[in-house]
Design a protein around this motif. Structure first.
Motif, short mmCIF file in Angstrom:
data_model
loop_
_atom_site.label_atom_id
_atom_site.label_comp_id
_atom_site.label_asym_id
_atom_site.label_seq_id
_atom_site.Cartn_x
_atom_site.Cartn_y
_atom_site.Cartn_z
N GLU A 190 1.89 -34.44 -11.37
CA GLU A 190 3.05 -34.36 -10.49
C GLU A 190 3.04 -33.05 -9.70
N ALA A 191 2.64 -31.96 -10.33
CA ALA A 191 2.55 -30.67 -9.63
C ALA A 191 1.46 -30.72 -8.57
N GLU A 192 0.38 -31.43 -8.84
CA GLU A 192 -0.68 -31.57 -7.85
C GLU A 192 -0.17 -32.33 -6.63
N TRP A 193 0.63 -33.38 -6.86
CA TRP A 193 1.21 -34.13 -5.74
C TRP A 193 2.13 -33.21 -4.93
N ALA A 194 2.93 -32.40 -5.62
CA ALA A 194 3.83 -31.45 -4.94
C ALA A 194 3.00 -30.47 -4.10
N PHE A 195 1.91 -29.98 -4.66
CA PHE A 195 1.03 -29.06 -3.94
C PHE A 195 0.48 -29.72 -2.67
N LYS A 196 -0.01 -30.95 -2.79
CA LYS A 196 -0.58 -31.64 -1.63
C LYS A 196 0.47 -31.79 -0.53
N LYS A 197 1.69 -32.13 -0.89
CA LYS A 197 2.77 -32.27 0.09
C LYS A 197 3.10 -30.91 0.71
N SER A 198 3.01 -29.84 -0.09
CA SER A 198 3.35 -28.50 0.41
C SER A 198 2.39 -28.05 1.50
N ILE A 199 1.16 -28.50 1.47
CA ILE A 199 0.18 -28.12 2.48
C ILE A 199 0.65 -28.56 3.86
N GLY A 200 1.04 -29.81 3.99
CA GLY A 200 1.51 -30.32 5.29
C GLY A 200 2.76 -29.61 5.76
N ILE A 201 3.68 -29.35 4.84
CA ILE A 201 4.92 -28.67 5.20
C ILE A 201 4.63 -27.24 5.66
N ALA A 202 3.77 -26.53 4.94
CA ALA A 202 3.43 -25.15 5.31
C ALA A 202 2.73 -25.11 6.68
N LYS A 203 1.82 -26.05 6.92
CA LYS A 203 1.11 -26.09 8.20
C LYS A 203 2.06 -26.38 9.35
N ARG A 204 2.91 -27.38 9.20
CA ARG A 204 3.84 -27.75 10.28
C ARG A 204 4.80 -26.62 10.63
N ASN A 205 5.15 -25.80 9.64
CA ASN A 205 6.12 -24.73 9.84
C ASN A 205 5.48 -23.36 10.03
N ASN A 206 4.15 -23.29 9.95
CA ASN A 206 3.43 -22.01 9.96
C ASN A 206 4.05 -21.06 8.93
N ALA A 207 4.32 -21.60 7.77
CA ALA A 207 5.00 -20.86 6.70
C ALA A 207 4.01 -20.22 5.74
N VAL A 208 4.50 -19.23 5.00
CA VAL A 208 3.73 -18.68 3.89
C VAL A 208 3.87 -19.67 2.74
N LEU A 209 2.76 -20.07 2.16
CA LEU A 209 2.76 -20.97 1.01
C LEU A 209 2.55 -20.12 -0.24
N ASN A 210 3.57 -20.04 -1.07
CA ASN A 210 3.53 -19.26 -2.31
C ASN A 210 3.24 -20.19 -3.47
N LEU A 211 2.04 -20.08 -4.03
CA LEU A 211 1.64 -20.89 -5.17
C LEU A 211 2.12 -20.17 -6.43
N VAL A 212 2.98 -20.83 -7.20
CA VAL A 212 3.62 -20.18 -8.35
C VAL A 212 3.28 -20.92 -9.64
N ASN A 213 2.87 -20.15 -10.64
CA ASN A 213 2.71 -20.68 -11.99
C ASN A 213 3.44 -19.75 -12.95
N ILE A 214 4.31 -20.34 -13.75
CA ILE A 214 5.06 -19.58 -14.73
C ILE A 214 4.46 -19.88 -16.10
N ILE A 215 3.99 -18.83 -16.76
CA ILE A 215 3.47 -18.99 -18.11
C ILE A 215 4.67 -19.01 -19.04
N ASP A 216 4.92 -20.19 -19.60
CA ASP A 216 6.15 -20.43 -20.37
C ASP A 216 6.06 -19.74 -21.72
N THR A 217 6.78 -18.64 -21.86
CA THR A 217 6.72 -17.84 -23.09
C THR A 217 7.35 -18.57 -24.27
N ARG A 218 8.11 -19.65 -24.03
CA ARG A 218 8.68 -20.40 -25.15
C ARG A 218 7.57 -21.00 -26.02
N SER A 219 6.42 -21.27 -25.39
CA SER A 219 5.31 -21.86 -26.15
C SER A 219 4.74 -20.87 -27.15
#
Length: 153
Positions: free
Chosen positions: A17-46
């Motif tokens: 699901e995150a990969e699908w979100a990433f793929k969609k973000s590429i088109g959105i970032a390109k169309r808007n000439n936006a900064v694409l911030n790739l974020v991963n949170i290492i879940d300390t609860r684990s």
């Protein structure tokens, strides 16, 4: 008139699901000439489940996050996104993304996948995407399905 997005966050964790979100973000970032911030949170609860905290677990999690985001960054740049940044943080994704990272970078859009936790965890504590929607001060796009040849408009 719609205002363009300038700072887009996409939350990725290695799930489909995150990969699908990433793929969609590429088109959105390109169309808007936006900064694409790739974020991963290492879940300390684990880490809480392990009695003697083992630093090597955190090191492995950081390496995984770095490799994952590095691959996504290369893919986004190859697809034509000019400005890509990588953010790795520790904590709970459902709070760190909307309350810490988004305000710090001035995000105007957060993109995430719809699922990620199992059904029992979602029932007890709610999904990450649900919490991001509830606590974000900017637009949130929750991606539910794989993208099928989205046309740039």
């Amino acid at each position: 008139m719609t205002l363009p997005y300038k700072q887009v966050i996409v939350a990725v964790d290695g799930s489909k699901e995150a990969e699908w979100a990433f793929k969609k973000s590429i088109g959105i970032a390109k169309r808007n000439n936006a900064v694409l911030n790739l974020v991963n949170i290492i879940d300390t609860r684990s880490f809480a489940a392990i009695e003697a905290y083992d630093r090597s677990i955190a090191d492995r999690a950081e390496r995984f996050a770095g490799d994952l985001l590095g691959g996504y960054k290369a893919e986004a740049e190859a697809a034509g996104v000019e400005h890509v940044s990588i953010i790795i943080e520790y904590g709970s994704p459902k709070t760190v993304i909307p309350r810490d990272i988004a305000p710090k970078i001035g995000a105007d859009l957060i993109i995430c996948g719809a699922t990620g936790l199992n059904a029992i965890e979602r029932f007890l504590i709610g999904s990450v995407s649900e919490q991001i929607v509830r606590s974000s001060k900017c637009d949130v796009l929750v991606v539910r399905t794989e993208e099928h040849d989205e046309q740039d408009t």
